[in-house]
Design a protein around this motif. Structure first.
Motif, short mmCIF file in Angstrom:
data_model
loop_
_atom_site.label_atom_id
_atom_site.label_comp_id
_atom_site.label_asym_id
_atom_site.label_seq_id
_atom_site.Cartn_x
_atom_site.Cartn_y
_atom_site.Cartn_z
N GLN A 14 6.64 -3.40 -8.16
CA GLN A 14 5.62 -2.54 -8.20
C GLN A 14 5.33 -2.00 -6.79
OE1 GLN A 14 2.01 -4.54 -9.45
NE2 GLN A 14 2.39 -4.44 -11.50
N SER A 15 5.55 -2.75 -5.76
CA SER A 15 5.54 -2.31 -4.33
C SER A 15 6.64 -1.47 -4.03
CB SER A 15 5.57 -3.53 -3.53
OG SER A 15 5.55 -3.09 -2.19
N THR A 16 7.79 -1.73 -4.52
CA THR A 16 8.98 -1.01 -4.35
C THR A 16 8.82 0.47 -4.96
OG1 THR A 16 10.39 -2.91 -4.08
CG2 THR A 16 11.48 -0.69 -4.62
N TYR A 17 8.33 0.49 -6.24
CA TYR A 17 8.31 1.68 -6.67
C TYR A 17 7.13 2.54 -6.43
CZ TYR A 17 7.25 5.13 -10.50
OH TYR A 17 6.89 6.08 -11.17
N ARG A 18 6.23 1.93 -5.94
CA ARG A 18 5.03 2.84 -5.17
C ARG A 18 5.52 3.42 -3.73
NH1 ARG A 18 1.26 -1.17 -7.04
NH2 ARG A 18 1.64 -2.21 -5.25
N GLY A 19 6.46 2.43 -2.99
CA GLY A 19 6.93 3.04 -1.76
C GLY A 19 8.06 4.08 -2.03
N HIS A 20 8.83 4.05 -3.33
CA HIS A 20 9.72 5.05 -3.61
C HIS A 20 8.90 6.30 -3.86
CE1 HIS A 20 12.87 7.25 -5.48
NE2 HIS A 20 12.13 7.31 -6.73
N MET A 21 8.07 6.26 -4.70
CA MET A 21 7.11 7.50 -5.18
C MET A 21 6.39 8.01 -3.77
SD MET A 21 7.79 7.81 -8.24
CE MET A 21 6.56 9.35 -8.78
N GLU A 22 5.79 7.13 -3.00
CA GLU A 22 5.10 7.75 -1.94
C GLU A 22 6.29 8.43 -0.98
OE1 GLU A 22 1.96 9.04 0.33
OE2 GLU A 22 1.95 7.95 -1.45
N ARG A 23 7.47 8.01 -0.60
CA ARG A 23 8.33 8.66 0.08
C ARG A 23 8.75 10.05 -0.56
NH1 ARG A 23 9.73 3.33 0.92
NH2 ARG A 23 11.25 3.30 -0.70
N ARG A 25 6.91 11.80 -2.42
CA ARG A 25 5.85 12.67 -2.44
C ARG A 25 5.80 13.47 -0.88
NH1 ARG A 25 1.72 10.36 -5.36
NH2 ARG A 25 1.43 8.91 -3.70
#
Length: 138
Positions: A14-23, A25
């Motif tokens: 989840q943390s990796t996915y959220r970091g990927h999505m934030e980058r 965005r």
């Protein structure tokens, strides 16, 4: 232990996915901002070129009047220089007349001093007496 490992793995995913999505965005936001800046740059360049061409057209229309002004101002400046030259010449003439007058007065004082026995020792001393005393009748 198995549940804890699965929970940690899920949190890591989840943390990796959220970091990927934030980058992603952030990249999108930067791309949009860059595109907006480019659009503004192109528009401002266009608007400034329009203003420049309008000013150039106006300046071309005013060129004859500008030339007349330039010629007239040059005339005024040359006339002013002629007046200043005449004033300078008159000042030099007055100075030479006054210096001649002082020399003649000094000669009279010098001759009187020699005849009277109290002659100035130097020409400058005699001239200082003339100027200090104001003895123009001597």
């Amino acid at each position: 232990f198995r549940v804890i490992r699965q929970t940690r793995a899920a949190l890591r995913l989840q943390s990796t996915y959220r970091g990927h999505m934030e980058r992603a965005r952030l990249r999108q936001s930067l791309a949009e901002e860059y595109a907006a800046v480019q659009i503004q740059r192109v528009y401002q360049g266009h608007a400034h070129r329009l203003v420049f061409w309008r000013l150039l057209a106006v300046s071309r229309q005013n060129a004859p009047a500008t030339k007349v002004q330039r010629v007239y101002r040059g005339h005024l400046a040359r006339r002013g220089l002629r007046v200043m030259a005449a004033q300078l010449e008159a000042a030099v003439f007055l100075q030479s007349v006054y210096r001649g007058h002082l020399a003649r007065v000094f000669q009279r004082v010098w001759r009187k001093g020699i005849q009277g026995g109290s002659a100035p020792r130097t020409p400058l001393e005699g001239l200082q007496r003339v100027v200090r005393v104001g003895d123009t009748q001597a």
